[in-house]
Each structure stands twice: as structure tokens, then as C-alpha cells.
Design a protein around this motif. Structure first.
Motif, short mmCIF file in Angstrom:
data_model
loop_
_atom_site.label_atom_id
_atom_site.label_comp_id
_atom_site.label_asym_id
_atom_site.label_seq_id
_atom_site.Cartn_x
_atom_site.Cartn_y
_atom_site.Cartn_z
N ALA A 413 -15.64 -19.61 2.07
CA ALA A 413 -16.31 -20.14 3.24
C ALA A 413 -15.70 -21.41 3.79
O ALA A 413 -16.26 -22.03 4.68
N GLU A 414 -14.55 -21.86 3.26
CA GLU A 414 -13.91 -23.06 3.79
C GLU A 414 -13.17 -22.75 5.10
O GLU A 414 -12.64 -21.66 5.27
N PHE A 415 -13.15 -23.72 6.01
CA PHE A 415 -12.44 -23.52 7.27
C PHE A 415 -11.75 -24.82 7.68
O PHE A 415 -12.10 -25.91 7.22
N TYR A 416 -10.75 -24.66 8.54
CA TYR A 416 -10.16 -25.82 9.23
C TYR A 416 -9.62 -25.33 10.55
O TYR A 416 -9.36 -24.15 10.75
N ASP A 417 -9.45 -26.27 11.50
CA ASP A 417 -9.02 -25.87 12.84
C ASP A 417 -8.45 -27.09 13.57
O ASP A 417 -8.82 -28.24 13.29
N VAL A 418 -7.55 -26.84 14.50
CA VAL A 418 -7.00 -27.85 15.40
C VAL A 418 -7.01 -27.24 16.80
O VAL A 418 -6.52 -26.12 16.98
N PHE A 419 -7.57 -27.96 17.79
CA PHE A 419 -7.77 -27.35 19.11
C PHE A 419 -7.70 -28.43 20.19
O PHE A 419 -7.95 -29.62 19.95
N VAL A 442 -20.87 -17.53 8.34
CA VAL A 442 -21.51 -18.77 8.79
C VAL A 442 -20.44 -19.83 9.06
O VAL A 442 -20.50 -20.55 10.07
N SER A 443 -19.44 -19.94 8.19
CA SER A 443 -18.36 -20.90 8.42
C SER A 443 -17.61 -20.58 9.70
O SER A 443 -17.25 -21.48 10.47
N ALA A 444 -17.37 -19.27 9.94
CA ALA A 444 -16.68 -18.87 11.16
C ALA A 444 -17.50 -19.24 12.39
O ALA A 444 -16.95 -19.67 13.42
N MET A 445 -18.83 -19.09 12.28
CA MET A 445 -19.70 -19.44 13.40
C MET A 445 -19.63 -20.95 13.68
O MET A 445 -19.54 -21.38 14.85
N VAL A 446 -19.66 -21.77 12.61
CA VAL A 446 -19.60 -23.22 12.80
C VAL A 446 -18.24 -23.62 13.37
O VAL A 446 -18.15 -24.45 14.29
N ARG A 447 -17.18 -23.05 12.84
CA ARG A 447 -15.85 -23.37 13.36
C ARG A 447 -15.76 -23.03 14.85
O ARG A 447 -15.26 -23.84 15.66
N GLY A 448 -16.24 -21.84 15.23
CA GLY A 448 -16.21 -21.46 16.64
C GLY A 448 -17.07 -22.35 17.50
O GLY A 448 -16.69 -22.70 18.63
N GLY A 449 -18.26 -22.76 16.96
CA GLY A 449 -19.13 -23.64 17.73
C GLY A 449 -18.51 -24.99 17.98
O GLY A 449 -18.60 -25.55 19.09
N ARG A 451 -15.34 -25.71 18.14
CA ARG A 451 -14.23 -25.55 19.08
C ARG A 451 -14.75 -25.38 20.52
O ARG A 451 -14.26 -26.02 21.45
N VAL A 452 -15.78 -24.51 20.69
CA VAL A 452 -16.28 -24.22 22.04
C VAL A 452 -16.97 -25.43 22.66
O VAL A 452 -16.72 -25.82 23.81
N LEU A 453 -17.87 -26.07 21.88
CA LEU A 453 -18.64 -27.19 22.43
C LEU A 453 -17.76 -28.39 22.72
O LEU A 453 -18.11 -29.24 23.57
N SER A 454 -16.61 -28.49 22.07
CA SER A 454 -15.71 -29.62 22.31
C SER A 454 -15.09 -29.58 23.70
O SER A 454 -14.54 -30.58 24.17
N VAL A 455 -15.23 -28.44 24.37
CA VAL A 455 -14.72 -28.35 25.75
C VAL A 455 -15.57 -29.21 26.69
O VAL A 455 -15.07 -29.80 27.65
N TRP A 456 -16.87 -29.31 26.40
CA TRP A 456 -17.77 -30.03 27.31
C TRP A 456 -18.15 -31.42 26.80
O TRP A 456 -18.55 -32.27 27.60
N GLU A 457 -18.11 -31.66 25.52
CA GLU A 457 -18.56 -32.95 24.97
C GLU A 457 -17.35 -33.85 24.68
O GLU A 457 -16.32 -33.38 24.21
N SER A 458 -17.54 -35.15 24.92
CA SER A 458 -16.45 -36.11 24.71
C SER A 458 -16.54 -36.81 23.36
O SER A 458 -15.64 -37.56 23.00
N ASP A 459 -17.64 -36.57 22.63
CA ASP A 459 -17.85 -37.24 21.35
C ASP A 459 -18.03 -36.17 20.26
O ASP A 459 -18.91 -35.30 20.39
N PRO A 460 -17.26 -36.20 19.20
CA PRO A 460 -17.41 -35.19 18.15
C PRO A 460 -18.78 -35.23 17.49
O PRO A 460 -19.25 -34.20 16.98
N ASP A 461 -19.46 -36.39 17.51
CA ASP A 461 -20.78 -36.46 16.89
C ASP A 461 -21.80 -35.65 17.68
O ASP A 461 -22.67 -34.99 17.09
N LEU A 462 -21.70 -35.67 19.04
CA LEU A 462 -22.60 -34.84 19.85
C LEU A 462 -22.35 -33.36 19.59
O LEU A 462 -23.28 -32.56 19.54
N VAL A 463 -21.07 -33.00 19.45
CA VAL A 463 -20.74 -31.60 19.14
C VAL A 463 -21.36 -31.21 17.81
O VAL A 463 -21.96 -30.14 17.66
N MET A 464 -21.24 -32.09 16.80
CA MET A 464 -21.76 -31.79 15.48
C MET A 464 -23.28 -31.60 15.51
O MET A 464 -23.82 -30.69 14.86
N ARG A 465 -23.97 -32.42 16.30
CA ARG A 465 -25.43 -32.32 16.37
C ARG A 465 -25.88 -31.01 17.03
O ARG A 465 -26.86 -30.39 16.62
#
Length: 608
Positions: A413-419, A442-449, A451-465
Motif C-alpha cells: 500500500a505504499e505510494f509516491y508521486d511527482v506531478f 485506498v493508497s491509489a485513491m489517496v495518491r490520485g486525490g 494529484r487531482v486536487l493540487s490542480v486547484w489548491e495552492s497549499d499542500p495542507d489544504l489538499v491534504m485536508r
């Protein structure tokens, strides 16, 4: 007229058989020519009889004469005491009587051959000629003799066969006495006797069958038989080694049997015949269709219909093989059919053989289905692995990046990504608590989320929440430790949800820890994260790593730990990220003896 029509039909069948013999044995035409001339004489006789009957306008009447019981007993005693092999055949070549000397010569128990077709014992190249000689003797009453080979029960005899027409009391039709005088005998090889002959032979045969099942089980349970489609090929080779001259496997695909494997004899050149058998359509095989329809096997101790396995260029497949005995059993439950053939000079198959081959077919069917299921799950696991790790890392302006990823002993279930993100780049690393396909999804879902939400949010903490809210709403019951970072220029803003602290490797070999911490995603509706902004200067390397790295253990059960990781990083000062991650990988392998239980991820980003 019915008798005449029957005789004409039989004549046409024999002529067709002679044509096949001429094609199959072009270098040995003399016996076929002699038989063809005999058929011409038969045809002349039939025409003459028909003309005479039409002229008379009546039907030939036939009667039966009862012989005296004393004379019949005397004839039977003479027949049984006759010192040479004598076989009484009906007009179709079916054995009606055999004397004890015949049983002794052929190695068959009393009554074994009665009711069976005698031409099946005759050498394949002489069968058509034998049938024609038999008919000529019946029609003309003139004796006939020729040399041929008889093969049965592992014994091969070169014999001079003399055919004589008989009129037997109590029989409605004329018979033929075949006297077989051996001129050369080839005894069976050791172990080639019928298993019914002694208790010792029975025990040896039973032990061989048990040994076959043990070997087959080991072969089909081998890991390679699951990883690659080799189970059927391996099983057929094992059977061909000791149990058959020919082994054919037909597997059902798209509702129809398809020829999968053909293994022929290795002691004589049959390459072309093997190709013909491979090209033959199993859907045209009566015995294969019968076995698939009924779901049970069949055994023929003596092949009485040589068309059962279909046809090839040289005629019936069984004829081309020189088949004497055959077994056909289902593979699994409707997965296919397994056919084994022995030639005339080999010991025939028995009901005991049928039982063991049915078990072999069942094992093979389970192996085929397990292999299919295993490969499907393997492809699914590969797809899940591909969904939690990128195939390659993109170029991040102003930085060099490298990563290593090792899957664990099961789907992890480990993941990593650069986007890319607005005016910069993002990265993420983490993993769901647990193993298996559900944790990986579940890890794939979090990784995709992320990546996708980072298109609209400027802060990684908002994306994480927001990803946390979505994960809680899904109700998976699983939590995910994760860290995400946004790279803009020399600044990297990090948000950690229960993840290990990142390490910043200095050019002088010093190592500083980032904040890390926080509460894993999916536990509470309101995310509790740790946020930190770092400045990564040229020559500095930011290193992130998975739980699987830190929790790796050595043979004494000691964990790898963050202190050992920091020590390894300190020795990599000034090195490229690819060198750094490889050094960590090598040190961990040495520490754990190369064992990998959980996924291992190491990601390094170096300022340039």
C-alpha cells in the motif's frame, strides 16, 4: 437382393480402404495390388451371382443342418487340442473362437479377444490387404496365405497366416479359420506383461501409478507452473516419458476444444506426423467430444474404431499412429481432454490405468484454473502497483530527483508521486495501514486525490485536508500516513499526516530533520496535520522514506531505524540523488540479509 446389397456395400468399403493403403504406403504396393486383384475376382463373382438370381427370378434359400452332439463335442476337443494357433472369424473379421494355443502365443487370457476385431492385431500396412483376402476366401472358397506381423500385449510376431472358409453347424453364416504360424517372435520388454498375471505385478503397477500421481502433483504445484503457462506441456512430457507413445492435450477455449500440446514418440522420426496431429481439429474427434460431453473418461484396450480421433492427411489419426490402445479423460470439469495412445506392440491400457489418468486429468484441470486465476490476480496486482508508483520521474526545474521502490511479499500500500502544479511541482509519499488489494486501492485513491486536487489548491495542507474528508466519507475504515510537498523555487512547503519526518542532507554531511508528525488521514473528519516550509539550497538533498524502510529488521529482530538512515545519508554528502537512494537501498539489504517484507520507498530531491 438384401444379401447382394450388403455384399456390394462391403466391397465398396474394402476398395476405399485399399485406396487409403496405396496412399499411406506408396513404397509397399505389392500386397495392395494382390488384394485389389482379389477384389476384382470378388466383384466378378457378385455380378455372376446377381445375374443368375435375376434369371431364376427367385431367392436363394438357405437352411440349417443340426450336427450330432457327439460330433460337435469331438470337433471342440480337436479345436482345443490343436497344436498351432487357430482363430475362427466371422465375415466381418470379428473373432468368434480362439484355441488355447492362440491365447498362449498372444499372451491373452481365455476369452479376451473374443468379440474383438482381428484386423486390429495385424500390421497397419497389411490391414486393408487382410480384409480383402478374408472376403475373397469367403466368396470363392479358395484358401489364401500371406505373411504379416501381429502385435498384442507387448509381443510382436511375424506370422504366416492361412485363411480357409468354414461352414460350421449351428452358425447362420460362413466362417473363416485363420491359422497363424509364427516365423519370428519378439517377446515383451521387462515389465511389459499384463498386470493381471500375478500379485507381484499388480503391486508394482499400483506403485507406478501412485508414483505418477506424486510426480504430477509436485510438477503442477511448482511455482513456475503458476507463473507461466507450462503446466500442460510439463504434464504431457511426464506422461509421454513412461506411460504413452502419444499424448495429446486439447483445451476448451471459447466453448470449443483447441489442440494445445502433442507429444509423439522420440525413438523414430515422426516430425511430419506430429505436425499433422497438431493441425487436426479436435472438434472432429468423436472420443474427445464424448469425453467433454459426459465428463468421464473412456479406455479402449484394443482400438476398434480408428476414426475416433479424427483424420489427418494420411487418413485416420489412430491409423497413422499405429494405435493399439487408447485412453481419453477429461481435463478438470469441462476444461479439455487428455488423450494417451499406445502402439500395438505395447501393453494395452486397463481400467486401472483409466482411474489414475482421470485423477491426473483432474489435477491438471485444477492447475490450469489456478494458473489462470493466479495470472489474473498477478495482473491485477501489477495494475495496483502501477497505480501507486510512477513509471518514471519528471524533470523538476532546479532540482535532481531519484527514487527506489521495492514491493513487499504481498500486494502492498505504499505510494509516491511527482506531478506539476500551478507555478511549480508537487510530490507525495505515504501508504495505507494494511496489506492486500484493499489497502493498495485506498493508497491509489489517496495518491490520485492529492494529484487531482493540487490542480486547484495552492497549499499542500489544504489538499491534504480535502483528501482526508473524502477518505472519511468513503468509510473504508482504513487510515493513511502521508506527506505532500509543493516546490516553488527554492521553497518547499510540506504537510505531514502521521508520516515520518523528512531528512535534509547538508553538503557537509550533516542531517536535519523536518517536522513530520500529525494524525494519519481517515481517522477523524477534521485533519490534524503538521505544516513546515523549508528552503533547499543547491547541494542540499531532501530525503523522504516509507515505514517499510525504517521497520526493516535484521536476523536479531532489530529495526533499521532513522538513526542508521541518517548515518548512511551523512556518508553520501555531495552525491547525486540516484547515488543516495542506491546507497540506502544497499545498506538496508545488507542489514536485513536481502529480505523484503513491506514495501520500501526512498525519494530524494537535490537542489542544483
Amino acid at each position: 437382393m438384401p444379401d447382394l446389397e450388403h455384399a456390394l456395400d462391403a466391397l465398396a468399403g474394402r476398395v476405399s480402404s485399399l485406396r487409403e493403403a496405396r496412399t499411406a504406403y506408396p513404397a509397399d504396393l505389392a500386397p495392395t495390388l494382390d488384394a485389389a486383384l482379389a477384389e476384382l475376382d470378388t466383384a466378378v463373382e457378385l455380378l455372376a451371382e446377381a445375374r443368375e438370381e435375376l434369371r431364376k427370378g427367385g431367392k436363394r434359400a438357405g437352411g440349417k443342418k443340426d450336427g450330432a452332439q457327439r460330433e460337435l463335442k469331438l470337433l471342440r476337443q480337436v479345436f482345443r487340442a490343436f497344436p498351432v494357433p487357430v482363430i475362427v472369424l466371422d465375415g466381418g473379421g470379428v473373432v468368434r473362437r480362439i484355441n488355447p494355443e492362440t491365447s498362449r502365443m498372444l499372451g491373452s487370457p481365455d476369452g479376451y479377444l473374443v468379440g474383438r476385431s482381428f484386423p486390429l492385431l495385424v500390421d497397419v500396412s497389411r490391414r486393408a490387404a487382410f480384409r480383402s483376402h478374408l472376403t475373397s476366401v469367403l466368396q470363392t472358397g479358395q484358401p489364401s496365405a500371406f505373411e504379416t506381423r501381429l502385435a498384442h500385449q507387448g509381443r510382436t510376431h511375424t506370422v504366416q497366416v492361412a485363411l480357409t472358409r468354414l461352414t460350421m453347424p449351428g452358425e447362420p453364416q460362413q466362417m473363416v479359420a485363420a491359422v497363424a504360424l509364427p516365423t519370428e517372435v519378439q517377446l515383451p520388454e521387462p515389465g511389459g506383461r499384463r498386470p493381471e498375471q500375478s500379485d507381484g505385478a499388480l503391486l508394482i503397477a499400483a506403485a507406478k501409478r501412485h508414483d505418477l500421481l506424486v510426480k504430477m502433483g509436485r510438477l503442477l504445484l511448482d511455482e513456475q507452473a503458476l507463473l507461466r503457462p507450462v503446466a500442460v506441456a510439463r504434464a504431457t512430457r511426464l506422461l509421454a516419458a513412461e506411460w504413452a507413445d502419444w499424448v495429446i492435450a486439447d483445451l476448451v477455449r471459447d466453448g470449443l476444444p483447441r489442440r494445445s500440446v502433442v507429444v509423439g514418440p522420440k525413438d523414430h522420426p515422426v516430425g511430419e506426423l506430429v505436425r499433422q496431429v497438431e493441425a487436426a481439429d479436435p472438434a472432429a474427434s468423436q472420443v474427445v467430444l464424448q469425453v467433454l460431453e459426459r465428463g468421464s473418461g473412456v479406455v479402449q484396450e484394443m482400438v476398434d474404431d480408428e476414426t475416433l480421433l479424427g483424420f489427418c492427411t494420411d487418413g485416420p489419426v489412430l491409423t497413422a499412429m499405429g494405435a493399439g490402445s487408447m485412453v481419453c479423460v477429461p481435463i478438470g470439469t469441462g476444461d479439455g481432454a487428455l488423450t494417451l495412445v499406445r502402439t500395438h506392440d505395447k501393453q494395452p491400457y486397463t481400467l486401472a490405468d483409466l482411474a489414475v489418468f482421470q485423477e491426473v486429468g483432474l489435477q491438471l484441470g485444477l492447475a490450469v484454473r489456478t494458473q489462470s486465476s493466479y495470472q489474473s490476480r498477478s495482473r491485477a496486482a501489477d495494475a495496483l502497483s502501477a497505480s501507486v508508483a510512477p513509471r518514471s520521474l519528471p524533470d523538476v526545474p532546479g532540482y535532481e530527483a531519484a527514487a527506489v521502490y521495492h514491493p513487499g511479499s504481498s500486494v502492498g500500500a505504499e505510494f509516491y508521486d511527482v506531478f506539476p502544479i500551478a507555478k511549480g511541482w508537487g510530490f507525495a509519499l505515504g501508504g495505507a495501514a494494511g496489506k492486500g488489494e484493499e489497502a493498495a486501492s485506498v493508497s491509489a485513491m489517496v495518491r490520485g486525490g492529492l494529484r487531482v486536487l493540487s490542480v486547484w489548491e495552492s497549499d499542500p495542507d489544504l489538499v491534504m485536508r480535502k483528501v482526508n474528508e473524502a477518505l472519511v466519507a468513503q468509510g473504508t475504515g482504513m487510515f493513511v500516513m502521508a506527506v505532500a510537498g509543493f516546490v516553488r523555487g527554492r521553497e518547499i512547503r510540506l504537510s505531514s499526516a502521521g508520516h515520518h519526518p523528512a531528512m535534509l542532507l547538508q553538503p557537509d554531511g550533516g542531517v536535519r530533520y523536518a517536522a513530520g508528525g500529525g494524525v494519519p488521514l481517515g481517522i477523524a473528519p477534521e485533519a490534524e496535520t503538521e505544516v513546515q516550509t523549508l528552503t533547499v539550497c543547491p547541494g542540499e538533498t531532501l530525503v523522504l522514506y516509507s515505514e517499510g524502510l525504517i521497520s526493516s529488521r535484521n536476523e536479531r529482530g532489530e529495526p533499521y531505524g532513522e538513526e542508521r538512515l541518517a548515518d548512511v545519508l551523512g556518508r553520501c554528502a555531495g552525491q547525486a540523488p540516484s547515488t543516495v537512494v542506491k546507497a540506502v537501498e544497499s545498506d538496508r539489504n545488507a542489514f536485513s540479509g536481502g529480505q523484503v517484507w513491506d514495501e520500501i520507498v526512498v525519494f530524494a530531491l537535490r537542489g542544483v
